[in-house]
Design a protein around this motif. Sequence first.
Motif, short mmCIF file in Angstrom:
data_model
loop_
_atom_site.label_atom_id
_atom_site.label_comp_id
_atom_site.label_asym_id
_atom_site.label_seq_id
_atom_site.Cartn_x
_atom_site.Cartn_y
_atom_site.Cartn_z
N ALA A 199 20.90 -46.25 6.09
CA ALA A 199 21.66 -46.01 4.86
C ALA A 199 22.00 -44.54 4.67
N ILE A 200 21.08 -43.65 5.07
CA ILE A 200 21.24 -42.21 4.87
C ILE A 200 21.08 -41.52 6.23
N PRO A 201 22.01 -41.70 7.15
CA PRO A 201 21.83 -41.18 8.51
C PRO A 201 21.75 -39.66 8.58
N GLU A 202 22.26 -38.97 7.57
CA GLU A 202 22.21 -37.51 7.60
C GLU A 202 20.86 -36.94 7.18
N ALA A 203 19.99 -37.77 6.62
CA ALA A 203 18.69 -37.29 6.13
C ALA A 203 17.71 -37.12 7.29
N ALA A 204 16.88 -36.10 7.20
CA ALA A 204 15.76 -35.93 8.13
C ALA A 204 14.58 -36.70 7.57
N ILE A 205 14.02 -37.61 8.37
CA ILE A 205 12.93 -38.48 7.92
C ILE A 205 11.65 -38.12 8.67
N PHE A 206 10.58 -37.89 7.90
CA PHE A 206 9.31 -37.51 8.50
C PHE A 206 8.22 -38.47 8.02
N VAL A 207 7.53 -39.09 8.98
CA VAL A 207 6.38 -39.95 8.67
C VAL A 207 5.13 -39.15 8.99
N PHE A 208 4.32 -38.89 7.98
CA PHE A 208 3.12 -38.08 8.17
C PHE A 208 2.12 -38.49 7.09
N GLY A 209 1.00 -37.79 7.02
CA GLY A 209 0.08 -38.10 5.92
C GLY A 209 -1.34 -37.68 6.18
N ALA A 210 -2.23 -38.21 5.36
CA ALA A 210 -3.62 -37.76 5.29
C ALA A 210 -4.58 -38.54 6.18
N THR A 211 -4.13 -39.62 6.78
CA THR A 211 -5.05 -40.45 7.55
C THR A 211 -5.19 -39.94 8.99
N ASP A 212 -6.09 -40.55 9.73
CA ASP A 212 -6.19 -40.34 11.17
C ASP A 212 -6.45 -41.70 11.79
N SER A 213 -6.44 -41.76 13.10
CA SER A 213 -6.50 -43.07 13.78
C SER A 213 -7.79 -43.82 13.52
N PHE A 214 -8.85 -43.12 13.15
CA PHE A 214 -10.12 -43.77 12.91
C PHE A 214 -10.36 -44.06 11.43
N ALA A 215 -9.30 -44.04 10.61
CA ALA A 215 -9.44 -44.28 9.17
C ALA A 215 -9.82 -45.72 8.85
N ASN A 216 -9.63 -46.63 9.81
CA ASN A 216 -9.99 -48.05 9.64
C ASN A 216 -9.25 -48.70 8.48
N ILE A 217 -7.96 -48.37 8.38
CA ILE A 217 -7.17 -48.99 7.33
C ILE A 217 -7.13 -50.51 7.54
N HIS A 218 -7.14 -51.25 6.45
CA HIS A 218 -7.15 -52.72 6.42
C HIS A 218 -8.48 -53.30 6.89
N GLY A 219 -9.45 -52.47 7.25
CA GLY A 219 -10.74 -52.96 7.70
C GLY A 219 -11.85 -52.53 6.76
N PRO A 220 -13.09 -52.94 7.04
CA PRO A 220 -14.21 -52.49 6.22
C PRO A 220 -14.46 -51.00 6.44
N ASP A 221 -15.03 -50.36 5.44
CA ASP A 221 -15.34 -48.93 5.48
C ASP A 221 -14.09 -48.08 5.75
N GLU A 222 -12.97 -48.46 5.17
CA GLU A 222 -11.78 -47.60 5.22
C GLU A 222 -12.14 -46.24 4.61
N ARG A 223 -11.62 -45.17 5.24
CA ARG A 223 -11.96 -43.85 4.72
C ARG A 223 -10.88 -42.84 5.02
N VAL A 224 -10.83 -41.79 4.20
CA VAL A 224 -9.94 -40.66 4.44
C VAL A 224 -10.82 -39.42 4.57
N LEU A 225 -10.57 -38.64 5.61
CA LEU A 225 -11.29 -37.38 5.79
C LEU A 225 -10.75 -36.36 4.79
N ILE A 226 -11.64 -35.74 4.05
CA ILE A 226 -11.22 -34.82 3.00
C ILE A 226 -10.44 -33.65 3.58
#
Length: 452
Positions: free
Chosen positions: A401-428
């Motif tokens: 829809a917006i081909p001229e926009a620069a899109i960046f996917v980033f964030g606070a998690t890391d691969s061992f954050a265990n999202i969707h699993g038990p003991d999900e966590r974010v490193l401070i």
Amino acid sequence: MQSNLTEAVAALMPGLKDDLARLVAIPSVSEWGYPPHTRPAILAAHDAVVDLLRDAGVRDIRDLELPGTAPIITGTIPGPEGSPTVLLYSHYDIVGAGDEAEWTSPPFEATERDGAIFGRGAADTKANVLVHVGALRAWGGRPPVTIKVLIEGQEEVGSPLEEGFPSRHPEHFRADAILIADGGSIRAGQPSLTVSLRGDARITVEVRTLAGGKHSGQYGGAAPDALIVLLRALTTLWDDHGNVAVAGLRREEWPGETYTDEEFRALAEIEPGLSIVGTGGLGSKIWSGPAITVLGIDAPAVDGAPASVQAQARALLNVRVHPEQPAAEAQAAVVAHLAAQRPFGVPLTITAGATGDGFRTSPTGAAGDAMVAAMDAAWSGTTVQTATGGAIPLVKAIADAIPEAAIFVFGATDSFANIHGPDERVLIDEWRRATLAEALFFHEIAERWAVR
């Protein structure tokens, strides 16, 4: 400027941790269709995020109401005249906690230990909502860019924004840069930009051979068994090494950063003594090549199974697709492959399901240079380009829809954050650095825009 923002973000972290604790305590589990029983928690999370955004300086906060979905929060902060526009995206809904007995601490009680905060949604993606809030607070609610905000509440079960909405209503997404805070680093301490997402497609395969199940002693050996026919057809999808063996599916080596084999074994929790399947580089197996997974198969349970030749069988397949190959094209290739199979002369009934295209970009131009510079500074390292095998169809929808926009996917998690699993966590520390990176990005892109 960097030292000032570094100090500002560090000073904000205790308050942000309190904010995250309040968000984690809200079980904002989303379900498709926004059924009534989900609404109290979803709306509580919505209201909490609205309060946080307003406190961070966001103005003109409104709800974008779409049928059958949680309210989508929008808002703005006007920037200096001529400044670039930056859209901040994330989501406030989460997946369920699953079996709470598998958690070390209660899933809806933010618990700090070992430099991390544990709780459902802490990583995916309430900490990332607070990356936006923290970056705006670091600027006192007056960043040197124009800000647009879009925070939704049904991403986890299929965003209503994916269904062509950005193309029909580009005004909600139009920006010079779009920060998708729903990701993170390939490993802790390694600044990472996700530049590639695989597409996906669903396919159902069915077999019917008899009017009903028949005694295996009386009929087995001559009557065609539907389950055996199905299994025989499915095995043709892979070669002896575990590579997908369907003609027409695109695969190439991945040029960016990837996991080591040891990291991947740990992440996948592969049983001792077993090998990673497939040939070629790991990145080409999980990011820039196809994968076919049998998500489900209809078969009698072992316990209590009757001694019968099976009359019918069915399987649901998930096809992961090279980020630049149309998902429908890849789906058609798999359908054609299966349609050509005739195990023991029995035809298959194949039904093509939903598809979602992948995404590929490169951090170039003024916005790309600004993002890399900001992340390099925040992590005191060199930003790498990485990918994910999971699809985020909204990203592709916005890019179309917006081909001229620069899109960046980033964030606070890391691969061992265990999202969707038990003991999900974010490193401070990762969370702090992601917040600092966004705050620095506002400065970096404003500076580059001024001299274009």
